[in-house]
Design a protein around this motif. Sequence first.
Motif, PDB file in Angstrom:
ATOM      1  N   HIS A  83      46.674  32.584  31.612  1.00  0.00           N
ATOM      2  CA  HIS A  83      46.481  34.330  31.863  1.00  0.00           C
ATOM      3  C   HIS A  83      47.108  34.987  32.302  1.00  0.00           C
ATOM      4  N   ALA A  84      46.542  36.087  31.770  1.00  0.00           N
ATOM      5  CA  ALA A  84      47.245  37.204  32.446  1.00  0.00           C
ATOM      6  C   ALA A  84      46.771  38.435  34.033  1.00  0.00           C
ATOM      7  N   LEU A  85      47.682  38.697  35.207  1.00  0.00           N
ATOM      8  CA  LEU A  85      46.765  39.997  35.835  1.00  0.00           C
ATOM      9  C   LEU A  85      46.622  41.222  35.273  1.00  0.00           C
ATOM     10  N   LEU A  86      45.838  41.258  35.503  1.00  0.00           N
ATOM     11  CA  LEU A  86      45.645  43.353  35.076  1.00  0.00           C
ATOM     12  C   LEU A  86      44.374  44.011  35.737  1.00  0.00           C
ATOM     13  N   ALA A  87      45.385  45.454  35.952  1.00  0.00           N
ATOM     14  CA  ALA A  87      45.154  45.977  36.958  1.00  0.00           C
ATOM     15  C   ALA A  87      45.225  47.637  36.345  1.00  0.00           C
ATOM     16  N   VAL A 121      32.575  35.933  38.390  1.00  0.00           N
ATOM     17  CA  VAL A 121      32.065  36.267  37.745  1.00  0.00           C
ATOM     18  C   VAL A 121      31.672  36.327  36.938  1.00  0.00           C
ATOM     19  N   ALA A 122      30.718  36.528  36.140  1.00  0.00           N
ATOM     20  CA  ALA A 122      30.470  35.998  34.603  1.00  0.00           C
ATOM     21  C   ALA A 122      31.800  35.620  33.740  1.00  0.00           C
ATOM     22  N   SER A 123      32.617  35.944  33.488  1.00  0.00           N
ATOM     23  CA  SER A 123      33.785  36.087  32.385  1.00  0.00           C
ATOM     24  C   SER A 123      35.237  36.243  32.956  1.00  0.00           C
ATOM     25  N   THR A 124      35.830  36.050  31.771  1.00  0.00           N
ATOM     26  CA  THR A 124      37.154  36.497  32.577  1.00  0.00           C
ATOM     27  C   THR A 124      37.374  38.144  32.600  1.00  0.00           C
ATOM     28  N   ALA A 125      36.408  37.936  31.104  1.00  0.00           N
ATOM     29  CA  ALA A 125      36.422  39.444  30.022  1.00  0.00           C
ATOM     30  C   ALA A 125      35.326  40.049  31.349  1.00  0.00           C
ATOM     31  N   GLN A 126      34.336  39.928  31.938  1.00  0.00           N
ATOM     32  CA  GLN A 126      33.744  40.490  32.397  1.00  0.00           C
ATOM     33  C   GLN A 126      34.568  41.284  34.331  1.00  0.00           C
ATOM     34  N   GLY A 127      35.675  40.356  34.706  1.00  0.00           N
ATOM     35  CA  GLY A 127      36.782  41.199  35.691  1.00  0.00           C
ATOM     36  C   GLY A 127      37.624  41.759  34.878  1.00  0.00           C
ATOM     37  N   VAL A 128      37.890  42.016  34.011  1.00  0.00           N
ATOM     38  CA  VAL A 128      39.034  43.076  33.575  1.00  0.00           C
ATOM     39  C   VAL A 128      38.205  44.543  32.962  1.00  0.00           C
ATOM     40  N   GLU A 129      36.826  44.397  32.693  1.00  0.00           N
ATOM     41  CA  GLU A 129      36.107  45.183  32.756  1.00  0.00           C
ATOM     42  C   GLU A 129      35.973  45.667  33.776  1.00  0.00           C
ATOM     43  N   PHE A 130      35.618  44.937  34.404  1.00  0.00           N
ATOM     44  CA  PHE A 130      35.123  45.733  35.956  1.00  0.00           C
ATOM     45  C   PHE A 130      36.752  46.385  36.815  1.00  0.00           C
ATOM     46  N   ALA A 131      37.620  45.549  36.337  1.00  0.00           N
ATOM     47  CA  ALA A 131      39.299  45.773  36.451  1.00  0.00           C
ATOM     48  C   ALA A 131      39.678  47.310  35.966  1.00  0.00           C
ATOM     49  N   ARG A 132      38.569  47.410  34.318  1.00  0.00           N
ATOM     50  CA  ARG A 132      39.213  49.324  33.954  1.00  0.00           C
ATOM     51  C   ARG A 132      38.195  50.206  34.853  1.00  0.00           C
ATOM     52  N   GLU A 133      37.170  49.866  35.660  1.00  0.00           N
ATOM     53  CA  GLU A 133      36.154  51.079  35.855  1.00  0.00           C
ATOM     54  C   GLU A 133      36.898  50.966  37.893  1.00  0.00           C
ATOM     55  N   ASP A 134      37.505  50.446  38.142  1.00  0.00           N
ATOM     56  CA  ASP A 134      37.965  49.866  39.576  1.00  0.00           C
ATOM     57  C   ASP A 134      38.969  49.869  39.387  1.00  0.00           C
ATOM     58  N   PRO A 135      39.940  51.283  40.180  1.00  0.00           N
ATOM     59  CA  PRO A 135      41.305  50.267  41.368  1.00  0.00           C
ATOM     60  C   PRO A 135      41.340  49.310  41.808  1.00  0.00           C
ATOM     61  N   ASN A 145      43.439  41.560  26.357  1.00  0.00           N
ATOM     62  CA  ASN A 145      42.162  42.428  27.104  1.00  0.00           C
ATOM     63  C   ASN A 145      43.244  43.635  27.649  1.00  0.00           C
ATOM     64  N   ALA A 146      43.833  44.365  27.531  1.00  0.00           N
ATOM     65  CA  ALA A 146      44.845  45.594  28.225  1.00  0.00           C
ATOM     66  C   ALA A 146      45.610  46.238  26.943  1.00  0.00           C
ATOM     67  N   ASP A 147      45.879  45.631  25.659  1.00  0.00           N
ATOM     68  CA  ASP A 147      45.933  46.207  24.855  1.00  0.00           C
ATOM     69  C   ASP A 147      44.778  47.175  24.015  1.00  0.00           C
ATOM     70  N   ASN A 148      45.313  48.514  23.792  1.00  0.00           N
ATOM     71  CA  ASN A 148      45.124  49.667  23.722  1.00  0.00           C
ATOM     72  C   ASN A 148      43.492  49.701  24.854  1.00  0.00           C
ATOM     73  N   ALA A 149      44.520  49.394  26.281  1.00  0.00           N
ATOM     74  CA  ALA A 149      43.084  50.214  27.264  1.00  0.00           C
ATOM     75  C   ALA A 149      44.512  51.118  28.248  1.00  0.00           C
ATOM     76  N   THR A 150      44.571  52.593  27.906  1.00  0.00           N
ATOM     77  CA  THR A 150      46.318  53.014  28.688  1.00  0.00           C
ATOM     78  C   THR A 150      45.129  52.470  30.248  1.00  0.00           C
ATOM     79  N   GLU A 151      43.733  52.415  31.216  1.00  0.00           N
ATOM     80  CA  GLU A 151      44.161  52.492  32.097  1.00  0.00           C
ATOM     81  C   GLU A 151      43.935  50.743  32.272  1.00  0.00           C
ATOM     82  N   LEU A 152      44.607  50.216  32.323  1.00  0.00           N
ATOM     83  CA  LEU A 152      44.935  48.478  32.651  1.00  0.00           C
ATOM     84  C   LEU A 152      46.714  48.410  32.141  1.00  0.00           C
ATOM     85  N   GLU A 153      47.301  48.230  33.499  1.00  0.00           N
ATOM     86  CA  GLU A 153      48.492  47.392  33.279  1.00  0.00           C
ATOM     87  C   GLU A 153      48.292  45.828  33.327  1.00  0.00           C
ATOM     88  N   VAL A 154      49.092  45.041  32.556  1.00  0.00           N
ATOM     89  CA  VAL A 154      49.232  43.688  32.855  1.00  0.00           C
ATOM     90  C   VAL A 154      50.627  43.705  33.846  1.00  0.00           C
TER      91      VAL A 154
END
Length: 272
Positions: A83-87, A121-135, A145-154
């Motif tokens: 697991h990684a912490l992504l925000a 939440v329903a899944s890990t990727a769902q949590g990452v999606e929320f992080a992508r939308e909300d700082p 999940n952070a690959d090609n997602a400029t808005e997310l940091e590992v």
Amino acid sequence: MTAVTLGPEGTYSHRAAQAIADADAIDFRQSVTSIVDAVATGEYDRGVIPIENSIEGSVTESLDALAEYDVAVVREIVTPIKHALLAQGPGFETIASHSQALAQCRSYLEREYPDATLEAVASTAQGVEFAREDPTIAGIGHPANADNATELEVLAEDIQDQDSNATRFFAVAPAEDRSKGGGKTTLVVYPNANYPGLLLELLEPFADRDINLTRVESRPSGRRLGDYVFHVDIEAGLYEARTNEAIAELEELAEKGWVRRLGSYDLEHVVE
Ligand SMILES: O=C(O)C(=O)C[C@]1(C(=O)O)C=C[C@@H](O)C=C1
């Protein structure tokens, strides 16, 4: 072959599903029960569901769905879970992920983020999606999940409490695809009885034939307190005479209830 698994894209279930289906033939559902339902009704050829994690134990929704729906288990897939912490940055207040993932990182989260609010939440990727939308939200999931997602940091990697963290998945199929071939077999037993030594008696037919058990889980039947359904995995195939003899004895012992053969299958390790 079309497959269905837990979404959105990027869950560990999605990664495991790629062992049995092409990436462009995988659809997503929001719960394990809806995946098993979609396979039981023939909407999909295969479904991939998590069964058990090395730190957190059984995925109880999956066990209950296997007891409820008439489906086959056709493959076991084991993957390491890192697991990684992504925000968007360090200024988050809530950490959102699947309840299993939050539990697998419990010590890390208590140590590093004792004041954060944990949200299942329903899944890990769902949590990452929320992080992508909300700082104000961080997710826990696979670092890709952070690959090609400029808005997310590992922010941190390998945050699970044990390095050996791994999850076992089942590939489920419509009941008519049930196979007798394979080195393992999954059975679900509802004895509908309760007396001293019942569980011992249910397991003896396997011990007597030198059949190794690799998992025994009890789940509440839901009918009354203290009444259980047993999930049993054995290291033997339904093509073997000893397996069928053992199951015939089991059926006699469970004559007031039922025994379901979910099928025989082989194990596959997915390394990444
Ligand atoms: O949320 C995901 O990514 C899943 O695929 C579910 C799931 C699980 O239910 O155990 C799968 C593997 C990990 O153990 C964490 C979560």
